[in-house]
Scaffold this motif. Structure first.
Motif, PDB file in Angstrom:
ATOM      1  N   ILE A  77     -75.855  70.962 -10.160  1.00 19.35           N
ATOM      2  CA  ILE A  77     -76.097  70.999  -8.706  1.00 19.35           C
ATOM      3  C   ILE A  77     -74.835  70.574  -7.959  1.00 19.35           C
ATOM      4  O   ILE A  77     -74.446  71.202  -6.964  1.00 19.35           O
ATOM      5  N   ILE A  78     -74.153  69.524  -8.456  1.00 15.50           N
ATOM      6  CA  ILE A  78     -72.937  69.026  -7.785  1.00 15.50           C
ATOM      7  C   ILE A  78     -71.858  70.106  -7.791  1.00 15.50           C
ATOM      8  O   ILE A  78     -71.225  70.387  -6.761  1.00 15.50           O
ATOM      9  N   SER A  79     -71.689  70.744  -8.936  1.00 17.30           N
ATOM     10  CA  SER A  79     -70.623  71.748  -8.987  1.00 17.30           C
ATOM     11  C   SER A  79     -70.962  72.969  -8.147  1.00 17.30           C
ATOM     12  O   SER A  79     -70.086  73.674  -7.682  1.00 17.30           O
ATOM     13  N   TYR A 131     -74.329  67.152  -1.404  1.00 15.42           N
ATOM     14  CA  TYR A 131     -75.755  67.551  -1.547  1.00 15.42           C
ATOM     15  C   TYR A 131     -76.608  66.343  -1.869  1.00 15.42           C
ATOM     16  O   TYR A 131     -77.724  66.218  -1.422  1.00 15.42           O
ATOM     17  N   TYR A 132     -76.009  65.444  -2.654  1.00 15.26           N
ATOM     18  CA  TYR A 132     -76.741  64.215  -2.994  1.00 15.26           C
ATOM     19  C   TYR A 132     -76.455  63.089  -2.012  1.00 15.26           C
ATOM     20  O   TYR A 132     -77.354  62.372  -1.595  1.00 15.26           O
ATOM     21  N   LEU A 133     -75.129  62.959  -1.676  1.00 15.44           N
ATOM     22  CA  LEU A 133     -74.750  61.787  -0.878  1.00 15.44           C
ATOM     23  C   LEU A 133     -75.180  61.903   0.577  1.00 15.44           C
ATOM     24  O   LEU A 133     -75.458  60.907   1.231  1.00 15.44           O
ATOM     25  N   GLN A 134     -75.266  63.136   1.040  1.00 17.42           N
ATOM     26  CA  GLN A 134     -75.675  63.354   2.431  1.00 17.42           C
ATOM     27  C   GLN A 134     -74.808  62.532   3.384  1.00 17.42           C
ATOM     28  O   GLN A 134     -75.287  61.950   4.361  1.00 17.42           O
ATOM     29  N   MET A 141     -75.728  56.727  -3.401  1.00 15.13           N
ATOM     30  CA  MET A 141     -77.140  57.168  -3.324  1.00 15.13           C
ATOM     31  C   MET A 141     -77.929  56.603  -4.508  1.00 15.13           C
ATOM     32  O   MET A 141     -77.409  56.386  -5.595  1.00 15.13           O
ATOM     33  N   GLY A 142     -79.172  56.276  -4.260  1.00 15.16           N
ATOM     34  CA  GLY A 142     -80.043  55.773  -5.359  1.00 15.16           C
ATOM     35  C   GLY A 142     -81.460  56.223  -5.123  1.00 15.16           C
ATOM     36  O   GLY A 142     -81.906  56.312  -3.975  1.00 15.16           O
ATOM     37  N   ILE A 171     -82.223  57.053 -10.549  1.00 18.82           N
ATOM     38  CA  ILE A 171     -80.925  57.720 -10.569  1.00 18.82           C
ATOM     39  C   ILE A 171     -80.033  57.088  -9.488  1.00 18.82           C
ATOM     40  O   ILE A 171     -80.522  56.731  -8.410  1.00 18.82           O
ATOM     41  N   SER A 172     -78.784  56.858  -9.789  1.00 16.25           N
ATOM     42  CA  SER A 172     -77.863  56.325  -8.766  1.00 16.25           C
ATOM     43  C   SER A 172     -76.520  57.038  -8.880  1.00 16.25           C
ATOM     44  O   SER A 172     -76.108  57.443  -9.971  1.00 16.25           O
TER      45      SER A 172
END
Lengths: 226, 457
Positions: free
Chosen positions: B68-70, B76-79, B84-85, B95-96
């Motif tokens: 997903i990151i690539s 996308y996660y950190l917004q 993020m956790g 997940i963190s």
């Protein structure tokens, strides 16, 4: 009486012949089946003493043939084979008696006498023995017409000795007649003495039994009556 | 003792375990051991399986995250946040994602504690350092280990029961199969050894089995039996022929002696010598006759078709033999409770059997001794006759061999047992009668005849 001895063992045949001649039989010899059949066809015999183990033919075949030519004769089978089938076959074929080898000549004569009484009706039943009278037919012993009670064995002994009177009979010969060639390793047949003692006691109560002699170390004999 | 040796043989059979039992026992124990070992090791195994599964699961999650990151970029996660956790409701998983400045770049899976919202929990933890947008990040994915091990106890329990049930089930199957597998062995022993009667005249049939070992055993036994049979046959033939050949010369000798005894001119001395010869010859004749009789019995030349009343037979024997009692003044008591009639037998042979036994009882008795003949009947199974004397007895060491031909006893002055008892044994075997002997020296001997129900009328 005329006898044919069919026996391939010559020495044995001569012994039987010598014995029977002494007992006033007329004796002929045959040493094989061929000779035997020839003689049977030519002559009339009263007795045929037949060995089963003949060199050329089985004795039973001889018996079968001989019966046709000499049907009056009495046949006694003498054999060392002694198996049961032979015995049964022989008697089935019309043999009158069967004596397994080795047999006693005295026994042979006793059997022949029994056959004579039975078959030829020879009537010599009432025999005089001292003061006693012995009837072989009725198997009784009497003294002045009073019957004396004796056992079967005692009578057998008495009549056997009477048949061979004036001849010493050994204990073996006597016990073999009474008990047969019963397999038993008591060859010292002293038990005969008990029977003789009884005979003397029973008959002695009626009369003199001195004719019944003990021959020391040998046996017994019945002395010839004068 | 004949009877005792048979009894002890049976006892030996009882003392040992049967092959089937041993196999079953071994199978059961080994299965149980394996089950116990398995149940004992179960937690460990589950631990391993579970941790392997968890590790795979964590790696899978990591792969997903990285994909997903690539694809969508780290944002996308950190917004837009620094880090993020996230965790599931009961904190089993978390997940963190956080920036990382450390010099080393771990990519590990380990078990460690984490504090999530003031709860200290044990996690299986995947740590992964990666680069995105020229920055280093640290990814942590965790899964509690409690979820893994909490099933151990019940699993162990269930496994135990299931396995025990399975063991029992396979045990029954094993038992049935083993029994089936071993059945030919019993058949071989029964048909080739136990039920076969010497001298093995009957034709043996091979036992049908697909097990080659048993076939091998069976055929080996058959070969052995045939060899024994042949050896025995040869001996028997020899005895019969030899006896027959001996009879003719004995005949000649006997008749010659008889003729000589009839001669009037024979002196007393010669007469006595002749009698001695006659006696010796008679002894020889009896030995040969006995051997011939034994060989004929063993050869099954006698019919077994007569019906005989034992009481009458014994009375006949006594009638014939009683004069011997008088001489030795021996007391005699014939007290049979039963009136047994035998079938499928040969009267003459049975007569000989009793004659020999009673004759021995007289011969080896002491003066004024006693002979008792008694019986006992076990209805429906067997009948026994006991012939008991108060004679010199038989030493224990002689008992096993008294039925052997020509066996001589050291004690007996009467010339040993001769062939009389060999004849007894042959006749008894011929009629399937069992002969037992018990004896005490100088106190007496008892012969026990056991008649099987098969010949009782």
């Amino acid at each position: 009486m005329k006898v044919l001895i069919v026996e391939d063992e010559k020495t044995l045949a001569y012994e039987v012949e010598a014995f029977l001649k002494k007992a006033f039989y007329l004796v002929d010899l045959a040493h094989n089946a061929r000779q035997a059949l020839e003689k049977i066809e030519m002559n009339q015999y009263d007795f045929v003493l037949l060995d089963l183990g003949l060199p050329d033919k089985d004795g039973l075949i001889v018996l079968e043939h001989a019966k046709k030519h000499n049907s009056e004769a009495a046949f006694i089978i003498l054999t060392a084979r002694g198996n049961i089938e032979d015995r049964i076959k022989g008697l089935d074929l019309g043999a009158d008696d069967y004596l397994p080898k080795p047999f006693s000549l005295l026994e042979l004569q006793s059997r022949m006498q029994a056959i004579s009484r039975r078959k030829f009706g020879v009537k010599n039943q009432a025999l005089q023995l001292g003061e006693f009278e012995i009837d072989l037919q009725k198997r009784t012993v009497s003294h002045n017409s009073i019957e004396i009670e004796i056992t079967r064995k005692e009578f057998d002994l008495l009549s056997y000795m009477l048949l061979h009177k004036n001849r010493v009979l050994t204990r073996i010969q006597l016990s073999e007649h009474i008990w047969g060639s019963f397999v038993d390793d008591d060859y010292d047949s002293n038990y005969i003495d008990v029977h003789i003692k009884n005979i003397r006691k029973k008959l002695g109560a009626y009369g003199n039994v001195e004719w019944l002699e003990t021959v020391r170390g040998v046996g017994y004999k019945i002395r010839k009556q004068d | 003792m004949v009877g005792n040796s048979q009894r002890s043989r049976i006892q030996n059979q009882k003392a040992g375990l049967k092959l089937l039992t041993k196999l079953t026992l071994f199978i059961t124990l080994s299965k149980l051991a394996i089950v116990m070992l398995f149940v004992f090791l179960l937690p460990n195994l589950i631990e391993r399986i579970a941790s392997k599964y968890t590790d795979d699961y964590l790696r899978e999650q990591k792969k997903k995250v990285m994909t997903i990151i690539s694809k969508n970029g780290i944002n996308y996660y950190l917004q837009g946040e620094e880090s993020m956790g996230s965790y599931t409701m009961l904190k089993e998983e978390y997940i963190s994602l956080a920036p990382s400045e450390t010099a080393f770049y771990p990519d590990t899976i380990e078990t460690s504690e984490r504090i999530v919202e003031s709860d200290t929990l044990n996690y299986r933890l995947l740590t992964y350092n990666f680069k995105a947008d020229n920055k280093r990040y640290l990814l942590e994915i965790g899964k509690t280990t409690a979820t893994i091990s909490q099933y151990n106890r019940p699993l162990q329990k269930i496994a135990l029961w299931v396995l025990i049930a399975l063991t029992l089930f396979t045990l029954v199957a094993d038992l049935i199969y083993t029994r089936f597998l071993l059945a030919p062995l019993g058949k071989i022993i029964k048909s080739k050894l136990v039920n076969r009667r010497f001298p093995f005249n009957d034709d043996p049939h091979p036992v049908i089995t697909s097990t080659s070992d048993f076939r091998y055993l069976d055929s080996s036994l058959m070969t052995l039996m045939t060899q024994i049979h042949e050896a025995f046959e040869k001996e028997r033939e020899f005895t019969a022929n030899a006896s027959h050949e001996l009879m003719t010369p004995i005949s000649i000798l006997q008749n010659k002696i008889e003729n000589l005894l009839g001669e009037t001119e024979v002196s007393d001395l010669i007469q006595r010598k002749l009698i001695e010869m006659h006696r010796t010859l008679n002894r020889l004749k009896k030995i040969v006759n006995s051997l011939l009789l034994i060989s004929r019995i063993d050869n099954e030349q006698f019919s077994r078709s007569e019906v005989v009343s034992l009481k009458v037979l014994l009375e006949d024997v006594m009638d014939d033999i009683s004069h011997r009692l008088e001489e030795k003044e021996i007391g005699f008591r014939l007290s049979l409770k039963e009136n047994i009639t035998l079938k499928n037998c040969n009267r003459d042979l049975l007569y000989q059997l009793f004659y020999n036994l009673i004759n021995n009882a007289i011969k080896y008795n002491k003066p004024n001794g006693d002979i008792t003949i008694q019986d006992s009947y076990h209805a429906g199974s067997f009948y026994q006759i006991f012939i008991e004397d108060t004679g010199i007895g038989i030493p224990a060491e002689d008992i096993p061999t008294i039925f052997n031909r020509f066996k001589k006893s050291n004690l007996s002055e009467a010339g040993g047992y001769g062939l009389g008892l060999s004849i007894v044994k042959s006749i008894a075997n011929y009629h399937r009668i069992n002969v037992d002997v018990s004896s005490a020296v100088s106190r007496g001997t008892t012969f026990t005849l056991v008649f099987p129900k098969e010949i009782i009328y």
